[in-house]
Design an enzyme around this catalytic site. Structure first.
Site, PDB file in Angstrom:
ATOM      1  N   GLU A   1       2.243   5.897  -0.196  1.00 25.77           N
ATOM      2  CA  GLU A   1       3.081   5.364   0.876  1.00 25.77           C
ATOM      3  C   GLU A   1       3.187   3.833   0.833  1.00 25.77           C
ATOM      4  OE1 GLU A   1       2.496   8.883   4.143  1.00 25.77           O
ATOM      5  OE2 GLU A   1       0.941   7.359   4.079  1.00 25.77           O
TER       6      GLU A   1
ATOM      7  N   HIS B   1      -1.181   0.522   3.017  1.00 23.21           N
ATOM      8  CA  HIS B   1      -2.308   0.847   3.903  1.00 23.21           C
ATOM      9  C   HIS B   1      -3.344  -0.286   3.915  1.00 23.21           C
ATOM     10  CE1 HIS B   1      -1.085   4.962   4.853  1.00 23.21           C
ATOM     11  NE2 HIS B   1      -0.603   5.000   3.635  1.00 23.21           N
TER      12      HIS B   1
ATOM     13  N   ASP C   1      -8.139   1.459   5.382  1.00 19.30           N
ATOM     14  CA  ASP C   1      -6.738   1.772   5.693  1.00 19.30           C
ATOM     15  C   ASP C   1      -6.235   0.685   6.635  1.00 19.30           C
ATOM     16  OD1 ASP C   1      -4.242   3.250   6.246  1.00 19.30           O
ATOM     17  OD2 ASP C   1      -5.297   4.897   5.280  1.00 19.30           O
TER      18      ASP C   1
HETATM   19  C1  ACM Z   1      -1.634  10.713   2.509  1.00 20.61           C
HETATM   20  O1  ACM Z   1      -1.712  11.679   3.283  1.00 20.61           O
HETATM   21  N1  ACM Z   1      -0.895   9.662   2.818  1.00 20.61           N
HETATM   22  C2  ACM Z   1      -2.348  10.696   1.249  1.00 20.61           C
END
Ligand code: ACM
Length: 515
Positions: free
Chosen positions: A309, A246, A185
């Site tokens: 995201e 991420h 991440d």
């Molecule tokens: C997430 O909680 N962004 C998968």
């Protein structure tokens, strides 16, 4: 008119009595009591009635449990536990039968996974009993859902191999079978790569606001050991490499894969970051190389590529983004789909199946892709209707980083709280109307994001006892669930999943971990 009503009352009373007498979590689906007890206070014996190499491994775990419980195991005892790996395979893959009679216990399964689960049920019966006598009964059990998952984010805070093994221990005890390991991440890359060493030299470490350094990673040897450890507990590990968003830790290590040439630091703040991977031949080569290395480490069929995201600002504004878009006659908002498509091609060439978070449904992915629905159940429902396989992990039921209680301090960070009874009420099939779509719901999963979980004590507090509730939501048929009865069974096993002193008492919902 009255007769069915009384029959119903009788049946309910019978179900409750039956469940109360069987202190097993998750509750087995079919239990028939009989008279008598299997008495192992003096001694007992373990035998394989029929089995293979894997059955021998299962029997070793049975012997280790009995030894820890100080049971006298001898040969030629009149009291015997048999493991029976079915030849004719009439039971389904993870099903088992556990038959307890006064001198004989038989665990039958068509697979060693079934035998393992039958053995877990036996362990809990033995754990709850103090007299070394367990009541005779016949259990016929099989899971409600084939996918029973647990996730851990080791990027926001790193947890070493020993913690992962403890996690897997608990999962095995609760008959959970998929460990979704969120390995990368923005805040840290956690897998050793031989081909891209800066991923761990630089990308695995960050400087915190107080100047301290946080980080760490798993060596390939450690990963192999953990994969083997999971296998012995019939758990498949699903690694996650979260792209194209991420990805700050990747870009901190290799700025050439980001949208700007500038070097960045691994961030020490949380929230959605603008730094994302930019498409280019070099980026796609890097991803193919990383998939090559990581798929070799994880023998399971499934691979999670994140996909959640993804802010498109840098694709739209950077020179790299604009150049790629012009050269390929694409709009930047099509890049997300391009990343998913490339990952899917690479994974399917390796005979692996891609899983991604709900957002990837917006990229109209190939049918074979599995959707993990996290914001709510909407993406999952739509995906199932479109024919995708779906794992339900709606955050209001499944995010165990959410607080179990609610105070003002937490209101600033979290959108809601998730008490035990709510976790227990989770049903992956809720809101799925059509029978066809229901068949696409593979199961559900608890997720633990670790932005605010820095140590193992807090981690454990966040997981327990909600993980036990989750296991019952995924193993026990919805019609057999009963929260009041669950709480009683939980108390009878409270020292089983973790050491007694470490487990927050079930009724102390406002318990806070000691810092
Ligand atoms: C997430 O909680 N962004 C998968």
């Amino acid at each position: 008119m009255k007769k069915p009503f009384f029959v119903l009352i009788f049946l309910c009373a019978f179900c409750i009595i039956r469940a109360q007498q069987t202190p097993v979590l998750p509750l087995p689906n079919d239990i028939i009591r009989s008279t008598g007890v299997f008495d192992y206070s003096k001694e007992m014996e373990v035998k394989i009635m029929r089995g293979d190499e894997g059955t021998k491994q299962v029997s070793k775990q049975l012997l280790a449990f009995l030894s820890a419980k100080k049971v006298n195991v001898i040969s030629s005892s009149p009291n015997t536990v048999y493991l029976n790996l079915q030849k004719e395979k009439t039971l389904t893959t993870e099903a088992y039968e556990l038959n307890i009679t006064p001198h004989q216990i038989t665990i039958t399964g068509a697979t060693n996974a079934g035998l393992f689960y039958g053995m877990q049920t036996l362990f809990q019966l033995m754990n709850a009993d103090t007299s070394k006598q367990i009541a005779c009964m016949q259990i016929k059990d099989a899971p409600a859902f084939a996918y029973r998952g647990m996730h851990l984010d080791v990027s926001r805070h790193f947890f070493g191999p020993d913690v992962i093994k403890q996690y897997l221990d608990v999962m095995g005890k609760l008959k959970l079978n998929y460990f979704h390991w969120h390995l990368t991440d923005d805040q840290g890359w956690r897998i050793e790569s031989k081909k891209y060493p800066r991923l761990t030299e630089k990308g695995a470490w960050r400087t915190e606001k107080d100047g301290s350094r946080h980080g760490g990673y798993y060596t390939q040897e450690e990963i192999k050991e953990i994969v083997q450890y999971a296998k012995e507990r019939f758990i498949t590990i699903i690694p996650e490499i979260d792209i194209p968003g991420h990805s700050s830790a990747i870009i901190a290590a290799y700025p050439e894969f980001g949208c700007y040439p500038d070097s960045i630091q691994v961030p020490n703040t949380f929230g959605i970051k603008e730094n994302i991977l930019c498409p280019s031949d070099a980026t796609f080569r890097f991803l193919a190389d990383i998939l090559e290395e990581t798929t070799n480490l994880f023998p399971g069929r499934y691979f999670h590529i994140g996909g959640d995201e993804v802010p498109t600002k840098q694709w739209e504004q950077s020179e790299r983004g604009k150049t790629y878009a012009a050269a390929h006659n694409l709009k930047p908002d099509a890049f997300h789909a391009l990343f998913i498509e490339r990952m899917q091609e690479t994974l399917s060439s390796k005979n692996k199946d891609l899983i991604g978070w709900g957002e990837i449904l917006e990229t109209s992915p190939a049918k074979e892709i599995t959707i993990m629905s996290w914001r709510n159940t909407k993406a999952g429902t739509e995906a199932a209707e479109k024919g995708h396989r779906v794992i339900m992990t709606p955050r209001t039921f499944c995010y165990f980083d959410y607080p179990q209680d609610w105070d003002d301090e937490k209101k600033g960070i979290y959108m809601t709280y998730l008490p035990l009874d709510k976790a227990y009420s989770f049903n992956p099939l809720d809101k799925i109307k059509s029978k066809e779509a229901q068949k696409k719901i593979w199961g559900g999963q608890a997720c633990v994001w670790t932005e605010f979980i820095e140590d193992t004590e807090t981690l454990q507090y966040q997981i327990f006892p909600r993980l036990v509730a989750m296991s019952e939501s995924l193993w026990t048929n919805n019609s057999g669930k009963n929260y009041a009865d669950f709480e009683k069974r939980l108390k009878s096993q409270k020292n089983y999943f973790v050491k007694e002193k470490e487990l927050p008492p079930v009724d102390l919902i406002r318990f806070k971990p000691q810092k």
